[in-house]
Design a protein around this motif. Structure first.
Motif, PDB file in Angstrom:
ATOM      1  N   ALA A 115     -76.182  -6.747  35.546  1.00  0.00           N
ATOM      2  CA  ALA A 115     -76.392  -8.027  34.864  1.00  0.00           C
ATOM      3  C   ALA A 115     -75.200  -8.453  34.032  1.00  0.00           C
ATOM      4  CB  ALA A 115     -77.637  -7.934  33.978  1.00  0.00           C
ATOM      5  N   GLY A 116     -74.212  -7.592  33.920  1.00  0.00           N
ATOM      6  CA  GLY A 116     -73.028  -7.980  33.145  1.00  0.00           C
ATOM      7  C   GLY A 116     -72.938  -7.207  31.851  1.00  0.00           C
ATOM      8  N   GLY A 117     -72.895  -7.939  30.747  1.00  0.00           N
ATOM      9  CA  GLY A 117     -72.740  -7.277  29.460  1.00  0.00           C
ATOM     10  C   GLY A 117     -71.396  -6.590  29.379  1.00  0.00           C
ATOM     11  N   ASN A 118     -71.390  -5.421  28.783  1.00  0.00           N
ATOM     12  CA  ASN A 118     -70.147  -4.680  28.592  1.00  0.00           C
ATOM     13  C   ASN A 118     -69.980  -3.529  29.577  1.00  0.00           C
ATOM     14  OD1 ASN A 118     -69.298  -6.222  26.297  1.00  0.00           O
ATOM     15  ND2 ASN A 118     -70.832  -5.145  25.072  1.00  0.00           N
ATOM     16  N   ASP A 119     -70.789  -3.511  30.627  1.00  0.00           N
ATOM     17  CA  ASP A 119     -70.719  -2.412  31.590  1.00  0.00           C
ATOM     18  C   ASP A 119     -69.303  -2.226  32.131  1.00  0.00           C
ATOM     19  OD1 ASP A 119     -73.413  -2.368  31.131  1.00  0.00           O
ATOM     20  OD2 ASP A 119     -74.015  -2.591  33.226  1.00  0.00           O
ATOM     21  N   ALA A 120     -68.654  -3.330  32.464  1.00  0.00           N
ATOM     22  CA  ALA A 120     -67.335  -3.246  33.100  1.00  0.00           C
ATOM     23  C   ALA A 120     -66.345  -2.473  32.243  1.00  0.00           C
ATOM     24  CB  ALA A 120     -66.795  -4.651  33.377  1.00  0.00           C
ATOM     25  N   TYR A 121     -66.425  -2.659  30.935  1.00  0.00           N
ATOM     26  CA  TYR A 121     -65.445  -2.033  30.038  1.00  0.00           C
ATOM     27  C   TYR A 121     -65.616  -0.520  29.960  1.00  0.00           C
ATOM     28  CZ  TYR A 121     -65.340  -6.924  28.642  1.00  0.00           C
ATOM     29  OH  TYR A 121     -65.274  -8.287  28.653  1.00  0.00           O
ATOM     30  N   ASN A 122     -66.774  -0.022  30.354  1.00  0.00           N
ATOM     31  CA  ASN A 122     -67.001   1.425  30.348  1.00  0.00           C
ATOM     32  C   ASN A 122     -66.552   2.085  31.647  1.00  0.00           C
ATOM     33  OD1 ASN A 122     -68.060   1.496  27.755  1.00  0.00           O
ATOM     34  ND2 ASN A 122     -70.124   1.016  28.463  1.00  0.00           N
ATOM     35  N   PHE A 123     -66.042   1.279  32.577  1.00  0.00           N
ATOM     36  CA  PHE A 123     -65.556   1.802  33.850  1.00  0.00           C
ATOM     37  C   PHE A 123     -64.116   1.363  34.122  1.00  0.00           C
ATOM     38  CE2 PHE A 123     -70.090   2.132  34.096  1.00  0.00           C
ATOM     39  CZ  PHE A 123     -70.307   3.308  34.794  1.00  0.00           C
ATOM     40  N   GLY A 124     -63.386   1.073  33.055  1.00  0.00           N
ATOM     41  CA  GLY A 124     -61.980   0.750  33.186  1.00  0.00           C
ATOM     42  C   GLY A 124     -61.696  -0.587  33.836  1.00  0.00           C
ATOM     43  N   ARG A 125     -62.654  -1.501  33.802  1.00  0.00           N
ATOM     44  CA  ARG A 125     -62.453  -2.821  34.403  1.00  0.00           C
ATOM     45  C   ARG A 125     -62.366  -3.873  33.305  1.00  0.00           C
ATOM     46  NH1 ARG A 125     -66.349  -2.924  39.780  1.00  0.00           N
ATOM     47  NH2 ARG A 125     -66.276  -0.685  40.250  1.00  0.00           N
ATOM     48  N   ASP A 126     -61.654  -4.952  33.602  1.00  0.00           N
ATOM     49  CA  ASP A 126     -61.485  -5.983  32.579  1.00  0.00           C
ATOM     50  C   ASP A 126     -62.467  -7.140  32.735  1.00  0.00           C
ATOM     51  OD1 ASP A 126     -60.506  -7.172  34.834  1.00  0.00           O
ATOM     52  OD2 ASP A 126     -58.453  -7.449  34.077  1.00  0.00           O
ATOM     53  N   ARG A 127     -63.322  -7.077  33.765  1.00  0.00           N
ATOM     54  CA  ARG A 127     -64.318  -8.140  33.940  1.00  0.00           C
ATOM     55  C   ARG A 127     -65.452  -7.630  34.820  1.00  0.00           C
ATOM     56  NH1 ARG A 127     -64.627 -10.553  38.857  1.00  0.00           N
ATOM     57  NH2 ARG A 127     -63.009 -10.017  40.366  1.00  0.00           N
ATOM     58  N   HIS A 128     -66.578  -8.304  34.694  1.00  0.00           N
ATOM     59  CA  HIS A 128     -67.718  -8.057  35.579  1.00  0.00           C
ATOM     60  C   HIS A 128     -67.512  -8.887  36.843  1.00  0.00           C
ATOM     61  CE1 HIS A 128     -71.744  -6.809  36.539  1.00  0.00           C
ATOM     62  NE2 HIS A 128     -72.249  -8.033  36.480  1.00  0.00           N
ATOM     63  N   PRO A 129     -67.582  -8.303  38.040  1.00  0.00           N
ATOM     64  CA  PRO A 129     -67.327  -9.073  39.259  1.00  0.00           C
ATOM     65  C   PRO A 129     -68.247 -10.278  39.383  1.00  0.00           C
ATOM     66  CG  PRO A 129     -67.383  -6.728  39.737  1.00  0.00           C
ATOM     67  CD  PRO A 129     -67.842  -6.886  38.324  1.00  0.00           C
ATOM     68  N   GLU A 130     -67.767 -11.283  40.077  1.00  0.00           N
ATOM     69  CA  GLU A 130     -68.560 -12.496  40.268  1.00  0.00           C
ATOM     70  C   GLU A 130     -69.799 -12.210  41.110  1.00  0.00           C
ATOM     71  OE1 GLU A 130     -68.118 -15.494  38.877  1.00  0.00           O
ATOM     72  OE2 GLU A 130     -66.507 -14.530  37.732  1.00  0.00           O
ATOM     73  N   HIS A 131     -70.821 -13.056  40.925  1.00  0.00           N
ATOM     74  CA  HIS A 131     -72.128 -12.871  41.549  1.00  0.00           C
ATOM     75  C   HIS A 131     -72.028 -12.676  43.064  1.00  0.00           C
ATOM     76  CE1 HIS A 131     -76.170 -14.199  42.979  1.00  0.00           C
ATOM     77  NE2 HIS A 131     -76.595 -13.656  41.859  1.00  0.00           N
ATOM     78  N   ALA A 132     -71.344 -13.583  43.750  1.00  0.00           N
ATOM     79  CA  ALA A 132     -71.252 -13.500  45.210  1.00  0.00           C
ATOM     80  C   ALA A 132     -70.548 -12.221  45.656  1.00  0.00           C
ATOM     81  CB  ALA A 132     -70.519 -14.724  45.759  1.00  0.00           C
TER      82      ALA A 132
END
Length: 442
Positions: free
Chosen positions: A123-140
């Motif tokens: 769903a987004g949130g801060n998940d990406a930052y806990n896996f070394g990513r700078d953004r949550h991937p787009e929906h599609a």
């Protein structure tokens, strides 16, 4: 299958002290036990006493919720139950197919064929930052990745033929190596050689569950899922969703019976309606209304800080669904609810605090049974994803008073039909594609 042959399917959504956001403050709640495995074991045993099909645990990778890791907890619950299904939420965005295939195969073996996978893309949130990513991937992109991810996992489960284990002591051979296959998968997002390092799950595949209600989510469910958890506010909306998703199945060679649709249902129950209303009001009084309004402001992109609780909620200027990169279906549901019912802030906070957009109900067990029967017979649902507002009391009254009434009406089982989750859901065990291919070449 005629409508009279159908039987309800009920899943229990486990969530700490309950699904109402203020549940932990209620006198019946036990927040100090939310990291105690015995607490969840008792809930699982109560659900199994009620002959529920399954229980499931949601998950995410950020925030401060006291949330036990699903595989660890479900393995512990498998040891104190015999028939109830055990469904874990696992994200396809921040995992690898090999790990997920191995974990679910392990849980299916440990539980004797009761595992299920709730497939989410995050769903987004801060998940990406806990896996070394700078953004949550787009929906599609997330859904495209998810389709490939699930395909890899299924091929890994099929990398062992069902009779690959032979245990021939005389010949000194445990495994027929000719029946264990490398899959050599190479797609857009994943490259996996295989084989899996654990035999094929007892169910063939653990039951595949999906929880998205956006267009992409519905299409993924029609292609892949065997159970779909959804949020619907009215029987008319639920009937439209039900018909839409079931109508998508034939193009994937599937029949309506191969996908069970279970809307979320959070009931506040008591012996009288007045008592149930008292519990509802008590929970509202325990809710942090200011924080709820701040969250609503953030979700809709409108500053509601100056509004009173008795003011109607405006939606002019609210964020459109095209701006949402998380749970698109849930965002649209919220907009539709406000547009249709024109609630006050108090009414909307009460509703969202109770089940985060799922169907809420306040009344007696008999009244709830009427609602459940109407939705089921009206092809708005194949059953429900039950979300008690308070644990354990909300689950106890559901099992002790609602289930017997549904049984009296001939809508619900009086004993488990099978030892596996697939068997109790009326789902066939999938054949091993690789086995069929090998046999055809022979």
């Amino acid at each position: 299958m005629s409508s009279f042959d159908r039987k309800l399917h009920i899943n229990l959504f486990l969530r700490n002290t309950g699904h109402h956001e203020a549940a932990w403050r209620h006198p019946d709640a036990q927040p100090e036990r939310t990291l105690d495995v015995r607490f969840y074991q008792q809930l699982a045993q109560t659900a199994e006493r009620g002959l529920l099909d399954s229980l499931f645990i949601s998950d995410n990778y950020s925030g401060t919720w006291r949330r036990v890791e699903p595989f660890t907890l479900l393995s512990a619950l498998a040891m104190v139950t015999r028939n109830i299904g055990l469904i874990a939420t696992v994200n396809t965005t921040y995992n690898e197919p090999f790990h997920v295939a191995r974990q679910f195969a392990s849980l299916d073996h440990i539980s004797g064929g009761r595992a299920g996978w709730n497939i989410v893309t995050g769903a987004g949130g801060n998940d990406a930052y806990n896996f070394g990513r700078d953004r949550h991937p787009e929906h599609a992109e997330r859904y495209e990745t998810a389709e490939e991810f699930v395909e890899v996992v299924k091929q890994l489960w099929d990398s062992w033929e069902d009779d690959a284990l032979i245990y021939d002591k005389e010949a000194g051979k445990q495994i027929d190596d000719g029946k264990v296959h490398e899959i050599h998968f190479k797609g857009k997002f994943h490259a996996v050689r295989g084989p899996l390092n654990i035999p094929r799950p007892p169910q063939g595949y653990p039951v595949l569950v999906q929880a998205g209600s956006s267009e992409s989510g519905k299409e993924l469910a029609a292609r892949t899922a065997e159970v779909i958890f959804t949020a619907q506010q009215s029987i008319e909306e639920a009937q439209a969703f039900y018909a839409d998703v079931k109508a998508r199945l034939p193009k994937y060679g599937r029949t309506p019976e191969q996908l069970q649709i279970l809307p979320g249902l959070s009931p506040i129950l008591a012996d009288t309606e007045a008592e149930a209303r008292e519990i509802e009001e008590q929970l509202f009084e325990l809710t942090d209304s200011k924080a709820a309004i701040n969250r609503l402001s953030e979700r809709l992109g409108i500053d509601f800080s100056g509004y009173s609780l008795d003011s109607p909620v405006p939606v002019d200027g609210a964020k459109g669904i095209e701006t949402v990169n998380g749970m698109k279906g849930r965002h649209q549901l919220l907009l539709d609810l406000i547009e249709r019912e024109r609630p006050t802030f108090k009414q909307l906070i009460t509703h969202l605090a109770g089940a985060r957009g799922h169907l809420t109900f306040t009344g007696t067990p008999m009244q709830l049974a009427d609602v459940v029967e109407r939705w089921f017979r009206g092809h708005a649902a194949d059953g429900f994803n039950v979300m008690p507002p308070i644990f354990p009391s909300g689950l106890n009254i559901f099992v002790d008073k609602v289930i017997p009434e549904l049984q009296n009406r001939g809508l619900y089982r009086t004993s488990y039909e099978a030892p596996t989750l697939r068997g109790n859901l009326g789902l066939a065990r999938p054949a091993n594609v690789r086995f069929i291919q090998a046999a055809s070449k022979g």
